[in-house]
Design an enzyme around this catalytic site. Structure first.
Site, PDB file in Angstrom:
ATOM      1  N   ARG A 102      33.306  48.691  39.218  1.00 47.80           N
ATOM      2  CA  ARG A 102      33.036  50.103  38.991  1.00 47.80           C
ATOM      3  C   ARG A 102      31.776  50.256  38.140  1.00 47.80           C
ATOM      4  O   ARG A 102      31.648  49.573  37.125  1.00 47.80           O
ATOM      5  CB  ARG A 102      34.218  50.723  38.261  1.00 47.80           C
ATOM      6  CG  ARG A 102      34.467  52.151  38.669  1.00 47.80           C
ATOM      7  CD  ARG A 102      35.401  52.815  37.753  1.00 47.80           C
ATOM      8  NE  ARG A 102      36.640  52.067  37.532  1.00 47.80           N
ATOM      9  CZ  ARG A 102      37.832  52.613  37.603  1.00 47.80           C
ATOM     10  NH1 ARG A 102      37.942  53.866  37.932  1.00 47.80           N
ATOM     11  NH2 ARG A 102      38.907  51.919  37.337  1.00 47.80           N
ATOM     12  N   THR A 150      33.521  53.176  44.704  1.00 49.42           N
ATOM     13  CA  THR A 150      34.113  53.184  46.045  1.00 49.42           C
ATOM     14  C   THR A 150      34.930  54.441  46.311  1.00 49.42           C
ATOM     15  O   THR A 150      35.587  54.547  47.345  1.00 49.42           O
ATOM     16  CB  THR A 150      34.986  51.928  46.247  1.00 49.42           C
ATOM     17  OG1 THR A 150      35.941  51.875  45.186  1.00 49.42           O
ATOM     18  CG2 THR A 150      34.157  50.672  46.236  1.00 49.42           C
ATOM     19  N   PHE A 205      44.750  45.428  42.898  1.00 47.31           N
ATOM     20  CA  PHE A 205      44.938  46.756  42.312  1.00 47.31           C
ATOM     21  C   PHE A 205      46.420  47.076  42.219  1.00 47.31           C
ATOM     22  O   PHE A 205      47.252  46.402  42.841  1.00 47.31           O
ATOM     23  CB  PHE A 205      44.266  47.832  43.172  1.00 47.31           C
ATOM     24  CG  PHE A 205      42.774  47.771  43.169  1.00 47.31           C
ATOM     25  CD1 PHE A 205      42.077  47.748  41.959  1.00 47.31           C
ATOM     26  CD2 PHE A 205      42.061  47.743  44.352  1.00 47.31           C
ATOM     27  CE1 PHE A 205      40.696  47.686  41.951  1.00 47.31           C
ATOM     28  CE2 PHE A 205      40.676  47.683  44.340  1.00 47.31           C
ATOM     29  CZ  PHE A 205      40.003  47.651  43.139  1.00 47.31           C
ATOM     30  N   LYS A 230      53.436  48.517  38.205  1.00 44.59           N
ATOM     31  CA  LYS A 230      52.286  47.762  37.704  1.00 44.59           C
ATOM     32  C   LYS A 230      52.823  46.583  36.906  1.00 44.59           C
ATOM     33  O   LYS A 230      53.838  46.722  36.215  1.00 44.59           O
ATOM     34  CB  LYS A 230      51.440  48.636  36.782  1.00 44.59           C
ATOM     35  CG  LYS A 230      50.703  49.742  37.505  1.00 44.59           C
ATOM     36  CD  LYS A 230      49.751  50.441  36.570  1.00 44.59           C
ATOM     37  CE  LYS A 230      48.934  51.484  37.331  1.00 44.59           C
ATOM     38  NZ  LYS A 230      47.891  52.092  36.511  1.00 44.59           N
ATOM     39  N   GLU A 286      51.052  39.740  33.101  1.00 40.78           N
ATOM     40  CA  GLU A 286      51.558  38.367  32.958  1.00 40.78           C
ATOM     41  C   GLU A 286      53.004  38.260  32.456  1.00 40.78           C
ATOM     42  O   GLU A 286      53.877  37.688  33.111  1.00 40.78           O
ATOM     43  CB  GLU A 286      50.621  37.615  31.994  1.00 40.78           C
ATOM     44  CG  GLU A 286      51.110  36.253  31.560  1.00 40.78           C
ATOM     45  CD  GLU A 286      51.124  35.231  32.690  1.00 40.78           C
ATOM     46  OE1 GLU A 286      50.158  35.172  33.454  1.00 40.78           O
ATOM     47  OE2 GLU A 286      52.130  34.489  32.808  1.00 40.78           O
ATOM     48  N   ASP A 312      49.884  35.181  36.139  1.00 46.65           N
ATOM     49  CA  ASP A 312      48.540  35.565  36.593  1.00 46.65           C
ATOM     50  C   ASP A 312      47.836  34.414  37.313  1.00 46.65           C
ATOM     51  O   ASP A 312      47.587  34.462  38.509  1.00 46.65           O
ATOM     52  CB  ASP A 312      47.690  35.977  35.386  1.00 46.65           C
ATOM     53  CG  ASP A 312      47.980  37.398  34.950  1.00 46.65           C
ATOM     54  OD1 ASP A 312      48.497  38.175  35.763  1.00 46.65           O
ATOM     55  OD2 ASP A 312      47.682  37.730  33.796  1.00 46.65           O
ATOM     56  N   GLY A 349      65.351  14.828  36.151  1.00 45.14           N
ATOM     57  CA  GLY A 349      66.527  13.976  36.060  1.00 45.14           C
ATOM     58  C   GLY A 349      66.423  12.929  34.964  1.00 45.14           C
ATOM     59  O   GLY A 349      67.364  12.165  34.734  1.00 45.14           O
TER      60      GLY A 349
HETATM   61  N1  CAO Z   1      35.149  52.424  42.225  1.00 50.06           N
HETATM   62  C1  CAO Z   1      35.983  53.476  42.081  1.00 50.06           C
HETATM   63  N2  CAO Z   1      37.285  53.349  41.729  1.00 50.06           N
HETATM   64  C2  CAO Z   1      37.735  52.107  41.488  1.00 50.06           C
HETATM   65  C3  CAO Z   1      36.922  50.965  41.620  1.00 50.06           C
HETATM   66  C4  CAO Z   1      35.566  51.174  42.007  1.00 50.06           C
HETATM   67  N3  CAO Z   1      34.720  50.166  42.154  1.00 50.06           N
HETATM   68  N4  CAO Z   1      37.657  49.888  41.304  1.00 50.06           N
HETATM   69  C5  CAO Z   1      38.886  50.336  40.992  1.00 50.06           C
HETATM   70  N5  CAO Z   1      38.948  51.663  41.118  1.00 50.06           N
HETATM   71  C6  CAO Z   1      40.106  52.534  40.874  1.00 50.06           C
HETATM   72  C7  CAO Z   1      41.282  52.245  41.744  1.00 50.06           C
HETATM   73  O1  CAO Z   1      41.103  52.746  43.032  1.00 50.06           O
HETATM   74  C8  CAO Z   1      42.394  52.939  40.973  1.00 50.06           C
HETATM   75  O2  CAO Z   1      42.361  54.298  41.253  1.00 50.06           O
HETATM   76  P1  CAO Z   1      43.678  55.232  41.538  1.00 50.06           P
HETATM   77  O3  CAO Z   1      44.647  54.905  40.423  1.00 50.06           O
HETATM   78  O4  CAO Z   1      43.152  56.605  41.476  1.00 50.06           O
HETATM   79  O5  CAO Z   1      44.225  54.833  42.850  1.00 50.06           O
HETATM   80  C9  CAO Z   1      41.956  52.779  39.540  1.00 50.06           C
HETATM   81  O6  CAO Z   1      40.610  52.299  39.592  1.00 50.06           O
HETATM   82  C10 CAO Z   1      42.768  51.873  38.660  1.00 50.06           C
HETATM   83  O7  CAO Z   1      43.231  50.736  39.328  1.00 50.06           O
HETATM   84  P2  CAO Z   1      44.569  50.016  38.846  1.00 50.06           P
HETATM   85  O8  CAO Z   1      45.692  51.014  38.864  1.00 50.06           O
HETATM   86  O9  CAO Z   1      44.751  48.800  39.638  1.00 50.06           O
HETATM   87  O10 CAO Z   1      44.202  49.628  37.324  1.00 50.06           O
HETATM   88  P3  CAO Z   1      45.099  49.720  35.995  1.00 50.06           P
HETATM   89  O11 CAO Z   1      44.194  49.281  34.918  1.00 50.06           O
HETATM   90  O12 CAO Z   1      45.730  51.053  35.819  1.00 50.06           O
HETATM   91  O13 CAO Z   1      46.266  48.669  36.227  1.00 50.06           O
HETATM   92  C11 CAO Z   1      47.152  46.440  36.617  1.00 50.06           C
HETATM   93  C12 CAO Z   1      46.024  47.288  36.030  1.00 50.06           C
HETATM   94  C13 CAO Z   1      46.763  44.993  36.507  1.00 50.06           C
HETATM   95  C14 CAO Z   1      48.463  46.708  35.852  1.00 50.06           C
HETATM   96  C15 CAO Z   1      47.349  46.840  38.110  1.00 50.06           C
HETATM   97  O14 CAO Z   1      46.113  46.711  38.754  1.00 50.06           O
HETATM   98  C16 CAO Z   1      48.381  45.966  38.833  1.00 50.06           C
HETATM   99  O15 CAO Z   1      49.588  46.123  38.657  1.00 50.06           O
HETATM  100  N6  CAO Z   1      47.907  45.058  39.685  1.00 50.06           N
HETATM  101  C17 CAO Z   1      48.769  44.224  40.505  1.00 50.06           C
HETATM  102  C18 CAO Z   1      49.410  43.139  39.707  1.00 50.06           C
HETATM  103  C19 CAO Z   1      48.419  42.254  38.997  1.00 50.06           C
HETATM  104  O16 CAO Z   1      47.513  41.690  39.572  1.00 50.06           O
HETATM  105  N7  CAO Z   1      48.641  42.103  37.722  1.00 50.06           N
HETATM  106  C20 CAO Z   1      47.919  41.094  36.966  1.00 50.06           C
HETATM  107  C21 CAO Z   1      46.968  41.646  36.060  1.00 50.06           C
HETATM  108  S1  CAO Z   1      46.317  40.355  35.075  1.00 50.06           S
HETATM  109  O17 CAO Z   1      47.363  40.279  33.792  1.00 50.06           O
END
Ligand code: CAO
Length: 424
Positions: free
Chosen positions: A37, A73, A96, A135, A138, A167, A247
């Site tokens: 982003r 995006t 995401f 969401k 780790e 992770d 074991g």
């Molecule tokens: N341009 C515009 N928007 C973007 C973007 C870009 N280049 N990159 C990301 N975004 C947006 C996403 O589309 C999302 O938007 P909406 O919520 O409106 O759909 C937003 O950014 C936030 O993305 P997110 O919800 O994935 O991020 P978060 O920080 O709120 O949550 C996490 C983080 C890790 C909890 C969540 O991504 C998740 O549960 N991921 C799956 C499990 C995972 O991989 N967890 C491990 C993380 S490492 O400990």
């Protein structure tokens, strides 16, 4: 030539799980294009910062050998750029929150329309089921995947471990899924979805505890300390402290200096084939023939007493001296190595498992190199990209946009400020 040379990855990952996966792909030679982003980029760039204005170690240690493009995006022209990238990449990797990619307008069906050969690889916290929309970080995965309930001591809280099995562990699983899908594509020509849930990944790594859950239905787990202590088992696998999960009974034992050094300990395994050698080393030759100690079965109820006797011996030497003596007799053991000791270990530096990397803002830092060594595809660890460092390069070389098209994207804000700097 690198193993994955010619494979182009659209890296839509952030934080740790996804970036672990794409870093491995980059180390194996894929061209990994990280889409971030504009303005902020991957949130970890600014987390746990130790040097002002420099990307954090959290980020730099997870994003080696990648290129960075900044792209909004959600902006219509940014979306159009992403569509072009989807057409030109082999794999999209994303982690995401559930539904985020669909909300952005890039459902599996839409991606298929744009590029039927594309492999779309995703990490989520949970697979389909009651928690599929959650969401996850780790420690949530460690707790829901069976690791926490089985880690720690019987009379203490469940514990999470320092190893990032949720992770980085899931990133490894996903990486294997991607190369497998790439292999299948060589025969079918088709892309496919590759999904790895963090709960599933952790449970996969905890399979010995699921094994014990079933053994428990048939009687007590005799190799667990509590068996020797006469403590009854409940209906689920208990926390077993440092008892060996295999074991071969094992424990962590004190070595010389343990009073002042939190890591002056060694893991000692009483592997059955070397029992006689153990008896000689600790000065109990009589245990070789004594029916109470001579067989693994006879030893099971006496493990606490046996390990206490072994510890009397290990406490007379430092952990490295203990290891030298045990190794010379093929007795499996492992000193508890601190992070400081690992960081300074010359043999890990020599194999590239620990590497020094130069970074233009932070200077020299230490990182973990590729733990998987391919004889025909050696890994050179290159620094992580600055935010948007390759935006211009990717737009012009990969997407063949001309300068006017790039200028229009800059004006619309779709590619953000840092890209301009990189372009200049
Ligand atoms: N341009 C515009 N928007 C973007 C973007 C870009 N280049 N990159 C990301 N975004 C947006 C996403 O589309 C999302 O938007 P909406 O919520 O409106 O759909 C937003 O950014 C936030 O993305 P997110 O919800 O994935 O991020 P978060 O920080 O709120 O949550 C996490 C983080 C890790 C909890 C969540 O991504 C998740 O549960 N991921 C799956 C499990 C995972 O991989 N967890 C491990 C993380 S490492 O400990």
């Amino acid at each position: 030539m690198k193993a994955l040379e010619g494979v182009r990855i659209l890296d839509f990952t952030h934080v740790q799980s996804g970036p672990t996966c794409t870093q491995l792909l980059a180390w194996f030679g894929a061209d990994v294009i990280k889409v971030e982003r504009p303005g902020t980029g991957d949130i970890t760039r600014g987390q746990l910062c130790d040097i002002p204005a420099a990307d954090s170690l959290y980020f730099t240690m997870l994003n080696h050998n990648k290129r960075s493009i900044t792209l909004n995006t959600k902006d219509p022209s940014g979306k159009a750029v992403l569509e072009e990238m989807i057409k030109r990449c082999d794999v999209m990797v994303e982690n995401f929150a559930p539904g985020a990619l669909d909300r952005m307008g890039f459902s599996w069906e839409r991606i298929q329309e744009l590029n039927p050969a594309m492999i779309v690889a995703s990490i989520k916290g949970f697979g389909p089921g009651p928690y599929q929309d959650c969401k996850v970080y780790e420690n949530v995965a460690q707790c829901t995947g069976g690791a926490a309930s089985t880690t720690g001591f019987r009379d203490g809280l469940p514990l999470v471990t320092g190893a990032q099995i949720g992770d980085s562990g899931t990133g490894l699983h996903l990486c294997l899924g991607i190369v497998t899908a790439l292999y299948q594509r060589t025969k079918t020509g088709r892309g496919q979805k590759v999904s790895a849930a963090m709960q599933d990944g952790v449970l996969n790594l905890c399979r010995v505890k699921l094994r014990d859950q079933q053994r428990l239905a048939r009687g007590p787990l005799e190799e667990y300390s509590q068996y020797g202590e006469g403590v009854e088992f409940g209906d689920s696998v208990p926390r077993a402290g440092n008892d060996s999960g295999g074991g071969q009974p094992g424990r962590i034992l004190k070595c010389k200096g343990w009073e002042d050094d939190p890591n002056a300990y060694i893991y000692f395994i009483t592997q059955a084939p070397v029992w006689e050698a153990i008896c000689d080393v600790i000065g109990e030759p009589g245990w070789k023939t004594d029916p109470d100690y001579a067989t693994p079965k006879a030893r099971l109820p006496r493990l606490n007493e046996i390990f206490a006797r072994i510890e009397e011996w290990t406490q007379t030497l430092n952990k490295f001296e203990v290891m030298d003596i045990l190794n010379s007799r093929d007795i499996p053991c492992g000193p508890i190595l601190s992070m400081k000791e690992l960081a300074e270990d010359p043999s890990l530096r020599a194999t590239g498992t620990v590497v020094e990397v130069e970074h233009p803002v932070r200077g020299t830092y230490l990182s973990v190199g590729n733990p998987v060594k391919l004889s025909d595809s050696p890994t050179e660890v290159l620094r992580s990209p600055l935010l948007g460092e390759h935006t211009y390069e990717i737009l012009s070389e990969v997407l063949q946009f001309d300068d006017q098209a790039i200028a229009r994207l800059q004006e619309s804000g779709a590619i953000g400020e840092p890209a301009k700097i990189a372009a200049e």
